[in-house]
Design an enzyme around this catalytic site. Structure first.
Site, mmCIF file in Angstrom:
data_model
loop_
_atom_site.group_PDB
_atom_site.id
_atom_site.type_symbol
_atom_site.label_atom_id
_atom_site.label_comp_id
_atom_site.label_asym_id
_atom_site.label_seq_id
_atom_site.Cartn_x
_atom_site.Cartn_y
_atom_site.Cartn_z
ATOM 1 C CG ASP A 25 -1.687 1.301 1.435
ATOM 2 O OD1 ASP A 25 -1.978 2.088 0.506
ATOM 3 O OD2 ASP A 25 -2.163 1.372 2.465
ATOM 4 C CG ASN A 27 -3.235 5.284 -1.431
ATOM 5 O OD1 ASN A 27 -3.243 4.041 -0.720
ATOM 6 N ND2 ASN A 27 -3.988 5.158 -2.566
ATOM 7 C CG ASP A 29 -6.066 2.683 0.022
ATOM 8 O OD1 ASP A 29 -5.058 1.959 0.296
ATOM 9 O OD2 ASP A 29 -6.724 2.908 -1.049
ATOM 10 C CG ASP A 33 -0.957 1.676 -3.883
ATOM 11 O OD1 ASP A 33 0.174 1.447 -4.259
ATOM 12 O OD2 ASP A 33 -1.623 1.981 -3.007
ATOM 13 C CG ASP A 102 -6.037 -12.437 -13.905
ATOM 14 O OD1 ASP A 102 -6.531 -13.331 -14.666
ATOM 15 O OD2 ASP A 102 -5.829 -12.957 -12.944
ATOM 16 C CG ASP A 204 -10.649 -15.613 -14.326
ATOM 17 O OD1 ASP A 204 -10.192 -16.331 -13.465
ATOM 18 O OD2 ASP A 204 -11.916 -15.482 -14.253
ATOM 19 C CD GLU A 267 -8.803 -20.258 -13.388
ATOM 20 O OE1 GLU A 267 -8.550 -20.529 -12.077
ATOM 21 O OE2 GLU A 267 -9.344 -19.243 -13.773
ATOM 22 C CG HIS A 329 -5.972 -15.534 -6.723
ATOM 23 N ND1 HIS A 329 -5.124 -15.938 -7.871
ATOM 24 C CD2 HIS A 329 -7.106 -15.254 -7.267
ATOM 25 C CE1 HIS A 329 -6.041 -16.106 -8.847
ATOM 26 N NE2 HIS A 329 -7.127 -15.552 -8.539
ATOM 27 C CG ASP A 330 -8.461 -18.479 -6.860
ATOM 28 O OD1 ASP A 330 -9.215 -17.846 -6.446
ATOM 29 O OD2 ASP A 330 -8.678 -18.752 -8.283
#
Length: 532
Positions: A25, A27, A29, A33, A102, A204, A267, A329-330
């Site tokens: 990150d 910034n 939040d 990013d 992606d 994907d 994928e 990520h899955d």
């Protein structure tokens, strides 16, 4: 020119997946990013990988965290803007890193301008860009298809009096790839990013993009049990892997090949024989690499993995190039699945098998099981089907960079919890530790880069003791033996009858002298010499 130099970069290289929300990150939040990724490129390049793959960065309502795209040719403001993207791309290229995006072709967000038009009226020109159908005779959904996230794949639209299809969330309507105008528009999306300088795409759910024309019911799965997802009650015979999808994949490939050494990674979750078809043919190639998830899907067992490797290699067409992935990520984290000692062995397996490895961020420091409190669950799949252990948040937690507040990831509480041991399990701590998992990854990546036998060489499975997975990698007159003890007991080191060990090139343990025994949880890379 050497054969290593002749091989395309994606065949000899290693891909590193970045989940942008959770990398850095910049910034304050609490969400990662593009500027944050750019700030950490020296770390990525220092690992010794060759490319980064970014999970979706396009404008999105984030119902499925970017896999619900509202504009294929924009940047989600949460991540930055085109200036930030162009800076990241240029900075990555300056460090010798390729950048893959992606691409999500199966569906859009229901907030995409295309779907807003499609939904506005039955006679709208974009109506047929999505899959709309009248109700069944009983007024219900047109068929029995089940969403991957549970419930019917059909959502009723009161205003137009029809259902639309969605393989995932109802806010992710499926595109109609049988419509030539939609198809042309999506080809323009690929062209937009290739013109901007990206080096390829991970595509994907590629096997989903075409459905059987008459949308018949899917057959019931006789092996389904209540501990499995609702989707698995049916066999997705008519809703996935249709013959017409291969023509589209070939069109993707023809476009990518116009831009030189670009790569397409599809994928694909299918059995080996159907999986291999996505390479296409020599005359009409499709994706360069259909993603191979078998190291994730099978038991951590030497005999099982030996069969998996052999069967996968045997399924490849002569023009096909293998690839391997152990985390994403899955999927649950490697260290959570096999334990920390075996996570070191898994690193050696991933980086020494024949084919292109994909490394998922955070696995190189051994992030393990992360407990997500109920009030912090964000994954829609988990929220819709609780109790099945399918939540993906545990794999998407932020990278802990150091022991400073919020682990150096942000200056505020991150969007997902950090791993509980982040004060000691972080990049800075492992960077200083010569025996750390991070140090091992760097050493293995360096070895792979320096040894053509590991990057492009042949592979031969060889005999090993119980719990031992063993194989040779060969190139020219170089022979390397990889022996991996997947158990917690010492095992004999069995060498090929025609070879002796000349050198230990790598060990998963901090220190190693040559012996005839493999220690528990040990992996070795040995340089052999042939004897007659």
């Amino acid at each position: 020119m050497s054969i290593v130099a002749q091989a395309p970069w994606w065949a000899r290289g290693v891909i590193y997946q970045i989940y942008p929300r959770s990398f850095q990150d910049s910034n304050g939040d609490g969400v990662g990013d593009l500027a944050g990724i750019a700030a950490r490129l020296d770390y990525v390049a220092g690992l010794g990988v060759d490319a980064i793959w970014l999970s979706p960065i396009f404008p999105s309502p984030m119902a499925d965290f970017g896999y619900d795209v509202a504009d294929y040719c924009g940047i989600e403001p949460m991540f930055g803007d085109f200036a930030a993207f162009d800076t990241l791309l240029a900075d990555a290229h300056a460090r010798g890193l390729k950048v893959l995006l992606d691409f999500v072709p199966n569906h859009t967000s229901d907030q995409h301008a295309w779907f807003r038009e499609s939904r506005s009226a039955r006679d709208n020109p974009k109506r047929d860009w999505y899959i709309w159908r009248d109700p069944a005779p009983d007024g219900g959904p047109p068929n029995n298809w089940i969403s991957d996230f549970g419930g019917s794949s059909w959502e009723w639209d009161e205003a137009s009096g029809q259902y639309y299809l969605h393989a995932f969330l109802k806010s992710q309507p499926d595109l109609n790839w049988r419509n030539p105008d939609l198809r042309a528009a999506m080809m323009d999306v690929l062209r937009f990013w290739l013109d901007r300088g990206v080096d390829g795409f991970r595509i994907d759910v590629l096997w989903h993009i075409v459905k059987a024309a008459d949308l018949p019911d899917n057959p019931v799965n006789p092996d389904w049990t209540p501990n499995r997802t609702e989707r698995d009650r049916l066999i997705q015979h008519h809703s996935t892997d249709q013959p017409e999808a291969h023509e589209i994949a070939a069109e993707f490939r023809a476009l990518a090949d116009q831009y030189g050494e670009r790569v397409l990674i599809g994928e694909i979750f299918l059995p080996n024989d159907r999986h291999a078809r996505w390479f296409g043919t020599v005359e009409r190639p499709e994706v360069h690499m259909p993603f191979n998830f078998q190291l994730i899907e099978n038991a951590w067992n030497a005999a099982v993995l030996r069969d998996v490797i052999a069967d996968y290699e045997a399924s490849l067409p002569a023009h096909g190039w293998p690839n391997w992935v152990f985390g994403s990520h899955d999927a649950p984290r490697i260290a959570a699945r096999v334990g920390e000692p075996q996570a070191r062995v898994a690193a050696m397996l991933l980086l020494t098998l024949r084919g292109t490895p994909t490394l998922y961020q955070g696995d190189e420091i051994g992030i393990g099981e992360v407990v997500i409190p109920a009030d912090r669950v964000r994954d829609p799949q988990e929220l819709r089907q609780p109790g099945l252990g399918i939540g993906r948040d545990r794999s998407r937690t932020p990278i802990p960079w150091d022991a400073s507040p919020f682990a150096g990831f942000s200056t505020v509480e991150p969007w997902l919890p950090l791993n509980a041991d982040w004060p000691t399990r972080n990049v800075a701590a492992q960077d200083r530790d010569p025996s750390s998992l991070l140090t091992l990854y760097r050493a293995l990546l360096s070895l792979r880069r320096g040894q053509p036998a590991l990057s492009i060489g042949d592979m031969v499975l060889v005999a090993g003791d119980d719990d031992v997975l063993a194989y040779e990698r060969r190139h020219d007159d170089v022979r390397l033996l990889i022996v991996l003890n997947l158990g917690s007991q010492s095992r004999a080191l069995i060498l090929p009858a025609d070879a002796i060990v000349m050198e230990v090139l790598a060990s998963t343990l901090p220190a190693r002298t040559l012996a005839d025994v493999l220690a528990p949880d040990e992996g070795l890379v040995l340089r052999l010499a042939s004897v007659r």
